[in-house]
Scaffold this motif. Structure first.
Motif, PDB file in Angstrom:
ATOM      1  N   SER A 187       4.851   8.222   1.822  1.00 15.26           N
ATOM      2  CA  SER A 187       5.750   9.227   1.259  1.00 15.26           C
ATOM      3  C   SER A 187       5.728  10.484   2.126  1.00 15.26           C
ATOM      4  O   SER A 187       4.884  10.639   3.016  1.00 15.26           O
ATOM      5  CB  SER A 187       5.318   9.578  -0.168  1.00 15.26           C
ATOM      6  OG  SER A 187       4.134  10.369  -0.149  1.00 15.26           O
ATOM      7  N   GLY A 188       6.647  11.389   1.822  1.00 16.16           N
ATOM      8  CA  GLY A 188       6.633  12.680   2.496  1.00 16.16           C
ATOM      9  C   GLY A 188       5.553  13.606   1.965  1.00 16.16           C
ATOM     10  O   GLY A 188       5.396  14.725   2.456  1.00 16.16           O
ATOM     11  N   GLY A 189       4.799  13.126   0.985  1.00 22.25           N
ATOM     12  CA  GLY A 189       3.735  13.943   0.409  1.00 22.25           C
ATOM     13  C   GLY A 189       2.413  13.830   1.115  1.00 22.25           C
ATOM     14  O   GLY A 189       1.430  14.465   0.703  1.00 22.25           O
ATOM     15  N   VAL A 190       2.343  13.028   2.183  1.00 22.59           N
ATOM     16  CA  VAL A 190       1.076  12.873   2.907  1.00 22.59           C
ATOM     17  C   VAL A 190       1.240  13.264   4.369  1.00 22.59           C
ATOM     18  O   VAL A 190       0.604  12.689   5.252  1.00 22.59           O
ATOM     19  CB  VAL A 190       0.519  11.436   2.784  1.00 22.59           C
ATOM     20  CG1 VAL A 190       0.083  11.151   1.368  1.00 22.59           C
ATOM     21  CG2 VAL A 190       1.538  10.407   3.260  1.00 22.59           C
ATOM     22  N   GLU A 223      10.578  10.035   4.195  1.00 18.12           N
ATOM     23  CA  GLU A 223      10.452  11.458   4.479  1.00 18.12           C
ATOM     24  C   GLU A 223      11.156  12.269   3.397  1.00 18.12           C
ATOM     25  O   GLU A 223      12.258  11.936   2.971  1.00 18.12           O
ATOM     26  CB  GLU A 223      11.055  11.770   5.843  1.00 18.12           C
ATOM     27  CG  GLU A 223      10.842  13.199   6.306  1.00 18.12           C
ATOM     28  CD  GLU A 223      11.413  13.437   7.694  1.00 18.12           C
ATOM     29  OE1 GLU A 223      11.264  14.559   8.193  1.00 18.12           O
ATOM     30  OE2 GLU A 223      11.998  12.493   8.260  1.00 18.12           O
ATOM     31  N   GLY A 224      10.516  13.318   2.937  1.00 15.29           N
ATOM     32  CA  GLY A 224      11.118  14.188   1.939  1.00 15.29           C
ATOM     33  C   GLY A 224      10.752  13.853   0.510  1.00 15.29           C
ATOM     34  O   GLY A 224      11.015  14.632  -0.399  1.00 15.29           O
ATOM     35  N   THR A 225      10.141  12.680   0.288  1.00 14.12           N
ATOM     36  CA  THR A 225       9.711  12.339  -1.069  1.00 14.12           C
ATOM     37  C   THR A 225       8.343  12.945  -1.347  1.00 14.12           C
ATOM     38  O   THR A 225       7.589  13.236  -0.426  1.00 14.12           O
ATOM     39  CB  THR A 225       9.630  10.815  -1.253  1.00 14.12           C
ATOM     40  OG1 THR A 225       8.629  10.296  -0.361  1.00 14.12           O
ATOM     41  CG2 THR A 225      10.969  10.155  -0.951  1.00 14.12           C
ATOM     42  N   PHE A 239       0.851  -1.196   0.000  1.00 16.15           N
ATOM     43  CA  PHE A 239       0.000   0.000   0.000  1.00 16.15           C
ATOM     44  C   PHE A 239       0.887   1.246   0.000  1.00 16.15           C
ATOM     45  O   PHE A 239       1.575   1.514   0.989  1.00 16.15           O
ATOM     46  CB  PHE A 239      -0.901   0.010   1.230  1.00 16.15           C
ATOM     47  CG  PHE A 239      -1.762  -1.218   1.385  1.00 16.15           C
ATOM     48  CD1 PHE A 239      -2.797  -1.480   0.507  1.00 16.15           C
ATOM     49  CD2 PHE A 239      -1.543  -2.108   2.426  1.00 16.15           C
ATOM     50  CE1 PHE A 239      -3.606  -2.611   0.657  1.00 16.15           C
ATOM     51  CE2 PHE A 239      -2.337  -3.237   2.594  1.00 16.15           C
ATOM     52  CZ  PHE A 239      -3.373  -3.490   1.701  1.00 16.15           C
ATOM     53  N   LEU A 240       0.886   1.992  -1.086  1.00 16.49           N
ATOM     54  CA  LEU A 240       1.645   3.239  -1.161  1.00 16.49           C
ATOM     55  C   LEU A 240       0.718   4.383  -0.749  1.00 16.49           C
ATOM     56  O   LEU A 240      -0.281   4.657  -1.423  1.00 16.49           O
ATOM     57  CB  LEU A 240       2.167   3.472  -2.582  1.00 16.49           C
ATOM     58  CG  LEU A 240       3.001   2.348  -3.199  1.00 16.49           C
ATOM     59  CD1 LEU A 240       3.487   2.743  -4.594  1.00 16.49           C
ATOM     60  CD2 LEU A 240       4.172   1.993  -2.302  1.00 16.49           C
TER      61      LEU A 240
END
Length: 243
Positions: A176-179, A208-210, A101-102
C-alpha cells in the motif's frame, strides 16, 4: 485470513469481512479466525513459542475448513503482522498452496533511498527535519525497525521464499501507499529479491496513494479486485466458473 496486528477477525474497518464475502461469492471457501490470545481466542495450554503457536493455530483452522468444505489446499492472506505470520506458516506447512502478503516483507535499497531523498535535496526545511529526526532517533537508541517490528534478515527471507516457490507455492505481494517508510516503488521488489522476482510463481504490485488499512472505499474495491483476480488466475474454482 490471519489477524492484522491486535485487530480481531473482522479486520481493520471490517476489511476481512468484505474480503471473505467477496471470495465466498466467487466459490472460494474462506475462513477468518482469531489466533490464540487475540479476539475471542484464549491462550493455549501448551508451552510453545509464538511462532509454533501460530503454526498450530493455522493448522487447526485449515483442518476445520477442510472438514466443513472439503478443502485440501489453502491460500493464506494477511495484512502487516498477518503477512509476517502467513510467511511463518508457509515456510513448512505442506497444505499451503499460496499466499497473499499485504504490506509484507521488503527492505530499503539504494533505489529506495535515491527515490526518497533526491526530490528533497533542494529543500532546507526538509533537511532540517531529517537531521533532527536522526539525532532524536540516536538519542532514543531506536533501530531501523518497521512499525517497531524487526524484519528477519533479507537473505533469510529470500531463501525461505525460494524454498516456497520450489515447493510449488504461488505468492503475491501487495504494498500500500501507507508503507512508503520502507517501500516506495514497484521496482523495489526486484531490487530487494533479485532474480527471485522474475519467477512466474511470484508477483508484486503497489497501490500508491492508498493507506495501510484501505479505509477508503475506492481503495478497498481496488484491493478486492486484485485479490479476486489473482486467485482466479492462479487457483480457479473446480467448476471453472472463475477461470
Amino acid at each position: 485470513m490471519l489477524n492484522a496486528g491486535m485487530v480481531y477477525r473482522v479486520g481493520p474497518f471490517r476489511l476481512h469481512v468484505e474480503i471473505t464475502r467477496r471470495l465466498n461469492a466467487c466459490g472460494y471457501p474462506t475462513l477468518r479466525f482469531d489466533l490464540s490470545t487475540l479476539g475471542d481466542s484464549g491462550a493455549s495450554n501448551e508451552s510453545q513459542s509464538r511462532a509454533q503457536q501460530i503454526r498450530a493455530d493455522v493448522a487447526d483452522a485449515m483442518s476445520l475448513l477442510a472438514s466443513h468444505a472439503g478443502c485440501t489446499r489453502f491460500v493464506l492472506l494477511g495484512l502487516c503482522s498477518g503477512a509476517q505470520n502467513a510467511h511463518i506458516v508457509a515456510v513448512d506447512e505442506p497444505r499451503v498452496a499460496g499466499a497473499i502478503f499485504l504490506d509484507g516483507y521488503a527492505y530499503r535499497t539504494l533505489g529506495f533511498h535515491l527515490r526518497h531523498y533526491l526530490p528533497r535535496l533542494h529543500s532546507a526545511a526538509l533537511w532540517h527535519r531529517f537531521i533532527s529526526r536522526k539525532l532524536q532517533a540516536a538519542a532514543n537508541q531506536r533501530g531501523d525497525d518497521v512499525f517497531a517490528v524487526s524484519f528477519p534478515p533479507r537473505d533469510q527471507v529470500r531463501r525461505e521464499l525460494t524454498d516456497m516457490l520450489d515447493r510449488g507455492l504461488r505468492l503475491h505481494f501487495i504494498y500500500s501507499g501507507g508503507v512508503t517508510r520502507y517501500f516506495n516503488h514497484p521496482r523495489q521488489f526486484r531490487e530487494c529479491f533479485g532474480r527471485l522476482a522474475s519467477r512466474p510463481e511470484i508477483s508484486a504490485c503497489q497501490f500508491e496513494g492508498t493507506d495501510h488499512t484501505y479505509a477508503l472505499q475506492v481503495d478497498r474495491q481496488r484491493l478486492l479486485q486484485e485479490v479476486e483476480g489473482w486467485l482466479q488466475r492462479n487457483f480457479p474454482t473446480s467448476d471453472g466458473s472463475t477461470a
